[in-house]
Design an enzyme around this catalytic site. Structure first.
Site, PDB file in Angstrom:
ATOM      1  N   SER A   1     -31.599   3.891 -64.107  1.00 52.37           N
ATOM      2  CA  SER A   1     -31.075   4.995 -64.028  1.00 52.37           C
ATOM      3  C   SER A   1     -32.156   5.620 -63.740  1.00 52.37           C
ATOM      4  CB  SER A   1     -31.202   6.127 -65.656  1.00 52.37           C
ATOM      5  OG  SER A   1     -29.830   5.206 -66.278  1.00 52.37           O
TER       6      SER A   1
ATOM      7  N   HIS B   1     -27.045   6.989 -61.054  1.00 49.95           N
ATOM      8  CA  HIS B   1     -26.611   5.777 -60.547  1.00 49.95           C
ATOM      9  C   HIS B   1     -26.208   5.923 -58.826  1.00 49.95           C
ATOM     10  CE1 HIS B   1     -27.490   3.012 -63.224  1.00 49.95           C
ATOM     11  NE2 HIS B   1     -28.256   4.132 -64.828  1.00 49.95           N
TER      12      HIS B   1
ATOM     13  N   HIS C   1     -22.485  -0.338 -66.725  1.00 49.71           N
ATOM     14  CA  HIS C   1     -22.725  -0.388 -68.306  1.00 49.71           C
ATOM     15  C   HIS C   1     -22.050  -1.168 -68.943  1.00 49.71           C
ATOM     16  CE1 HIS C   1     -25.695   2.714 -66.184  1.00 49.71           C
ATOM     17  NE2 HIS C   1     -27.107   1.096 -67.169  1.00 49.71           N
TER      18      HIS C   1
ATOM     19  N   TYR D   1     -20.992   0.738 -71.558  1.00 46.28           N
ATOM     20  CA  TYR D   1     -20.410   1.736 -72.383  1.00 46.28           C
ATOM     21  C   TYR D   1     -19.077   1.949 -71.704  1.00 46.28           C
ATOM     22  CZ  TYR D   1     -24.626   3.832 -69.663  1.00 46.28           C
ATOM     23  OH  TYR D   1     -25.023   4.819 -69.209  1.00 46.28           O
ATOM     24  N   GLU D   2     -19.099   1.823 -70.073  1.00 46.50           N
ATOM     25  CA  GLU D   2     -18.344   2.815 -69.090  1.00 46.50           C
ATOM     26  C   GLU D   2     -16.842   2.297 -69.592  1.00 46.50           C
ATOM     27  OE1 GLU D   2     -20.538   3.697 -64.962  1.00 46.50           O
ATOM     28  OE2 GLU D   2     -21.563   2.446 -65.983  1.00 46.50           O
TER      29      GLU D   2
ATOM     30  N   ALA E   1     -34.077   1.847 -67.436  1.00 44.84           N
ATOM     31  CA  ALA E   1     -35.282   3.360 -68.237  1.00 44.84           C
ATOM     32  C   ALA E   1     -35.177   3.264 -69.600  1.00 44.84           C
ATOM     33  CB  ALA E   1     -34.724   4.357 -67.676  1.00 44.84           C
TER      34      ALA E   1
ATOM     35  N   MET F   1     -30.155   0.505 -72.722  1.00 42.90           N
ATOM     36  CA  MET F   1     -28.624   0.384 -72.327  1.00 42.90           C
ATOM     37  C   MET F   1     -28.164  -0.370 -71.150  1.00 42.90           C
ATOM     38  SD  MET F   1     -26.751   3.896 -73.983  1.00 42.90           S
ATOM     39  CE  MET F   1     -27.708   5.130 -74.440  1.00 42.90           C
TER      40      MET F   1
ATOM     41  N   ASN G   1     -38.511   8.173 -72.541  1.00 41.08           N
ATOM     42  CA  ASN G   1     -39.102   8.629 -73.854  1.00 41.08           C
ATOM     43  C   ASN G   1     -39.796   7.910 -74.706  1.00 41.08           C
ATOM     44  OD1 ASN G   1     -36.165   7.944 -73.234  1.00 41.08           O
ATOM     45  ND2 ASN G   1     -36.538   7.507 -75.260  1.00 41.08           N
TER      46      ASN G   1
ATOM     47  N   HIS H   1     -30.040  12.966 -71.487  1.00 40.77           N
ATOM     48  CA  HIS H   1     -30.305  12.022 -70.048  1.00 40.77           C
ATOM     49  C   HIS H   1     -31.435  12.568 -68.909  1.00 40.77           C
ATOM     50  CE1 HIS H   1     -28.569   9.223 -67.600  1.00 40.77           C
ATOM     51  NE2 HIS H   1     -28.062  10.064 -66.588  1.00 40.77           N
TER      52      HIS H   1
HETATM   53  N1  HPA Z   1     -32.565   4.615 -75.989  1.00 45.33           N
HETATM   54  C1  HPA Z   1     -31.768   3.965 -75.330  1.00 45.33           C
HETATM   55  N2  HPA Z   1     -32.086   3.884 -73.982  1.00 45.33           N
HETATM   56  C2  HPA Z   1     -32.511   4.464 -73.450  1.00 45.33           C
HETATM   57  C3  HPA Z   1     -33.638   5.257 -73.845  1.00 45.33           C
HETATM   58  C4  HPA Z   1     -33.551   5.384 -75.312  1.00 45.33           C
HETATM   59  O1  HPA Z   1     -34.204   5.916 -76.319  1.00 45.33           O
HETATM   60  N3  HPA Z   1     -34.014   6.098 -73.022  1.00 45.33           N
HETATM   61  C5  HPA Z   1     -33.244   5.684 -71.580  1.00 45.33           C
HETATM   62  N4  HPA Z   1     -32.825   4.281 -72.284  1.00 45.33           N
END
Ligand code: HPA
Length: 278
Positions: free
Chosen positions: A33, A64, A86, A88-89, A116, A217, A241, A253
Site C-alpha cells: 500500500s 494498489h 488481500h 479482506y477483499e 505498509a 494485513m 503510523n 488509510h
Molecule cells: N494496522 C494494520 N495494518 C496497517 C496499519 C495498522 O496500523 N498501518 C498500515 N497497515
C-alpha cells in the site's frame, strides 16, 4: 467442500505472462500500500494489468495499482507486482497467494516483499523502514492458512519448515546496504492480521505482549507459500503510523498512503542496493 486451486492454474497464468514478455526474472518484488511508485523505476518495462491475466485475482484497494511490471532494476531482470491482493477483499488464502505460485513456476528464486505497517514497537516512527526478521501468521495459526488443502507436491513438502522464513543472508545484505546508504534500518517481527478494521487499543496491547514490532494485513501468507516452494525471502515494512495503544488518535488509510511518499525513496534505495549485491 471448498474447491482448491492446482498447479495448472498457476501454469496457465505463467504461460499468459510469457506471451507478453520473454524476460526470465530471478527476483520478484511485491509492492504494498502506497509503495507502488517503486515500479516506475523499472527499465524496459512491460506492464500487464492484472485484469489481462485470466485467473489472476485483482486488487480493489486504493493505493494498489494492480499491474505486473516486468523489466530491469539495477541490471537484474525483475517481476514486480504493483499492488497485491488481500484476504479482506474476499479472496481465499489460496487466491491471495496464487501470484507467488506463478513466480515459482516461472523459476523465480528470490522474493522481496514490502508492506505498509503500523508500529507496535514504541521506538518506531512513521517513515521508518523495518527489516522483517520474523513473522507471526496469526490467521494461519488459527486455521486460515494458504497451504491448507491438497499439497502441491511438485513444489514442496506437506509440512514445510518455517525456522528461517526470512533469509539470513539476505538480511545481512540489507543491513550492509542500509549502512552504506546511511539509512537507519529498524528490525523486528511483523504480524499479519486479516483486517480490514485497524486494531483496537486492547488488540494492540495484546500484540505488544506477543513480541510484535509491526502490524499489517498482508505478507505472511505470501511468505508461507514462498518458503513452501523453496523461494528465498527478504521483507521490509514501511512504517506508516504509530499504533495507538491508548486510543488517543485515529488510524486512517490516507495516513498510510501519505507515509508511502516518504517511504518510497528509502525502500527504493534498499531494494536497489540489494539487487546490486545479488
Ligand atoms: N494496522 C494494520 N495494518 C496497517 C496499519 C495498522 O496500523 N498501518 C498500515 N497497515
Amino acid at each position: 467442500m471448498t474447491s482448491f486451486l492446482t498447479v495448472r492454474e498457476a501454469d496457465a497464468i505463467a504461460k499468459a505472462i510469457r506471451t507478453r514478455s520473454d524476460l526470465q526474472p530471478r527476483v520478484a518484488i511485491i509492492l504494498g500500500s502506497g509503495l507502488s511508485g517503486l515500479a516506475e523505476a523499472v527499465q524496459n518495462a512491460v506492464a500487464i494489468p492484472y485484469g489481462e491475466l485470466p485467473g489472476w485475482p485483482r486488487s480493489t484497494v486504493e493505493g494498489h495499482a494492480g499491474r505486473l511490471v516486468l523489466g530491469y532494476l539495477e541490471g537484474q531482470p525483475v517481476f514486480v507486482m504493483q499492488g497485491r491482493i488481500h484476504y479482506y477483499e474476499g479472496y481465499t488464502m489460496q487466491q491471495v497467494t496464487l501470484p507467488v505460485r506463478v513466480m515459482q513456476r516461472m523459476g523465480i528464486e528470490t522474493l522481496i516483499v514490502t508492506n505498509a505497517a503500523g508500529a507496535v514497537n514504541p521506538d518506531f516512527a512513521p517513515g521508518d523502514v523495518m527489516l522483517i526478521t520474523d513473522q507471526i501468521n496469526l490467521p494461519g495459526m488459527t486455521g486460515a492458512h494458504p497451504l491448507i488443502g491438497p499439497n502441491w507436491d511438485e513444489l514442496g513438502p506437506r509440512f514445510p519448515d518455517m525456522s528461517q522464513a526470512y533469509d539470513r543472508q539476505l538480511q545481512a545484505t540489507a543491513r550492509a546496504v542500509a549502512a552504506e546508504a546511511d539509512i537507519s534500518l529498524q528490525e523486528g517481527v511483523y504480524i499479519g492480521l486479516s483486517g480490514p478494521s485497524f486494531e483496537t487499543p486492547a488488540e494492540l496491547r495484546f500484540l505488544r505482549a506477543l513480541g510484535v514490532d509491526a502490524v499489517g494485513m498482508s505478507t505472511v501468507w505470501e511468505v508461507a507459500v514462498a518458503r513452501h516452494g523453496g523461494t528465498r525471502v527478504l521483507g521490509f515494512s514501511g512504517i506508516s503510523n504509530k499504533a495507538n495503544l491508548d486510543g488517543s488518535t485515529l488510524t486512517t488509510h490516507e495516513e498510510v498512503l501519505e507515509a508511502g511518499k516518504i517511504l518510497v525513496p528509502k525502500l527504493e534505495a534498499m531494494i536497489r542496493g540489494v539487487l546490486r549485491r545479488l
